[in-house]
Structures are given as C-alpha cells and as structure tokens.
Design an enzyme around this catalytic site. Structure first.
Site, PDB file in Angstrom:
ATOM      1  CE  LYS A  68      -4.318  -2.081   1.302  1.00 44.47           C
ATOM      2  NZ  LYS A  68      -5.323  -2.407   2.294  1.00 44.47           N
ATOM      3  NE  ARG A  75      -7.416  -8.522   0.324  1.00 41.01           N
ATOM      4  CZ  ARG A  75      -6.941  -7.810  -0.684  1.00 41.01           C
ATOM      5  NH1 ARG A  75      -5.909  -7.003  -0.517  1.00 41.01           N
ATOM      6  NH2 ARG A  75      -7.509  -7.880  -1.880  1.00 41.01           N
TER       7      ARG A  75
END
Ligand code: HH2
Length: 257
Positions: A204, A238
């Site tokens: 991210k 995840r």
C-alpha cells in the site's frame, strides 16, 4: 490470505491476472506458497477506482473461484455486491470479504446469513472515490473499534454466525499515514472485540511514502508491517507475496518460541 486480483486496474498488479487462466495459475502458486485462503476480487478498491458493473465483475470472478475452490483451504470473494457473492458461493467460495462491511448492498447480510458463509467486515471512511480526501478522526483506533463493533452487531442481528466473522481496520481506506500507524499499533484494542483481526498492508502507498518505493518495491515494508500486526494480535494477513510472507512468519514465530 493471498490476493488474486482479476482486474485491469488494481493498484499493484492491475492487468497481470485479468485473463482467468493467469489468475487461476497465480492462485495455485499462492496456495502452494502457503496461503490458507485465496481472496479473489474483480473490482479494484484503490483510491479513485471506477465502479465495475455487476455482470463484468461476475464474469471476472466466477470462473476463477470455481477453479480455485478446493486448491486452498478456503476461497474468499472480495466484493460488496450480493449477486457476485452469491455466484462465488455457488462456485465454491466459503467467505465473503466485504470492504463496505454490509453497507454496500442491502441483500448482502441475508445472503451471508442464509448460506452460513464466513464474513470479513472492514472499516472504510467514505468510498473509494473520495476516501483519501482529507480523512479526519478524533481517536482513530476508538472510532474504528466502535464502527467494527456496530457492524459486528448488525451482522449478528441479521443472522450471520458470529463465530464466522472477522474484523479488519481497513488500512489505507480513508486514512492518513499516521492513522494507519496508529491502527497497526492499536490492534490489541481491536482484538478486544473478540473476533479475529485481518490486516491488509500489502504494497500500500503509505509504505511507499516512507521511502519513495513504487508498488512492486514495497515487499520489505509489507513484511515489516504484517509481522508487527501479527505480533500485535492479527490472525489473518492479506498479502500479494505469500511465499516471502510465509517465510517471514515462520521465522518470526520460531524466534518468539
Ligand atoms: N485491501 C484491498 C482490497 N481488499 N480487503 C480487506 N478485507 N482488507 C484490505 O486491506 C483490502 C481488501 C486493496 O488491495 P488490492 O486488492 O491489492 O488492490 P485493489 O483494491 O486496487 O484491487
């Protein structure tokens, strides 16, 4: 949890696995590398992403779920549309990963309840088009905890089996870098809600803002944040890079004893 994005526009791997056969091969690789869950998604949720029509999302997701069901311990479907979730459950998925925490589609709660599926409830402030426009909180950990508590209560009231629900602070979904850091440090407080915590930091942009790295160059930051999250009590991570992550987890847990 390994990420299988069947999309042209996901922020880190958009277009790589849009072809179902490429997505299926990738999912098999992730399962072999140690993923217990494969999270199949047909709609990007990156900031600014355009919504995908239900037919198109179904077309992307359904054949990939059908082929991967049975390959990993479980397949989850990353969708907020009940029609897509239903087709994925029919095709063998066991878990619905809903980034809107049942707020996106009025049919979703009843579907998950009726089918006895697992459910991920994630915190997101706003929607993907607007969520990164000046996000503000008083106490981000308390606000995310209260939101997740309320969504958990709503899901259980709708008939979803509480023992099948996981909670996720939604790293990067309507949060500044500081909010993401506070939430990662605040995992023990979120875990006090009594349900397993899922955390997705993989590749991210808050990682990239620490060192200027592009999405493909964020594995180190992904592993650092994921191991810290696991140490703080997160039970499901995840990630896109399952092989490296599972090595990191094995070594970290050997050290911790
Ligand atoms: N992050 C993304 C997508 N789905 N689901 C949960 N529960 N938690 C997350 O943190 C999460 C998620 C974003 O990552 P990715 O799927 O790689 O990107 P995109 O949404 O652009 O497809």
């Amino acid at each position: 949890m390994g990420v299988v994005n069947v999309t042209p526009d996901s922020f880190s791997d958009g277009g790589r696995y849009l072809d179902p056969s490429a997505a299926i091969a990738h999912g098999r690789e992730l399962a072999e590398a140690g993923a217990a869950i494969l999270d199949v998604g047909g709609e990007s949720t990156r900031p600014g992403a355009a919504p995908v029509a239900v037919d198109e999302e179904l077309r992307r997701v359904e054949p990939v779920v059908a082929a991967l069901a049975g390959v990993a311990a479980a397949v989850s479907v990353d969708t907020s549309k009940a029609a897509v979730a239903e087709a994925a459950l029919d095709a063998g998925a066991a878990i619905v990963n809903d980034v809107t925490a049942l707020r996106g589609d009025p049919e979703m709660a009843a579907l998950v309840a009726d089918r006895g599926a697992g459910l991920v409830l994630m915190h997101m402030a706003g929607d993907p088009r607007t969520m990164q426009v000046n996000p503000e909180y008083g106490d981000v950990v308390a606000e995310v905890r209260d939101f997740l508590a309320a969504r958990l209560e709503a899901a259980v009231a709708a008939g979803v089996d509480e023992s099948r629900i996981w909670l996720d602070p939604g790293i990067g979904f309507g949060k500044t870098d500081r909010h993401n850091f506070e939430l990662l440090r605040g995992i023990p407080e979120l875990a006090m809600l009594g349900r397993p915590i899922l955390v997705g930091t993989s590749r991210k942009s808050f990682i990239g803002r620490q060192d200027g790295s592009t999405a493909e160059g964020r594995l180190g930051g992904t592993i650092a944040t994921s191991i810290l999250a696991a140490t703080a009590g997160a039970e499901i991570l995840r990630v896109h890079d399952v092989s490296e992550m599972s090595q990191a987890l094995k070594v970290a847990s050997a050290v911790l004893g």
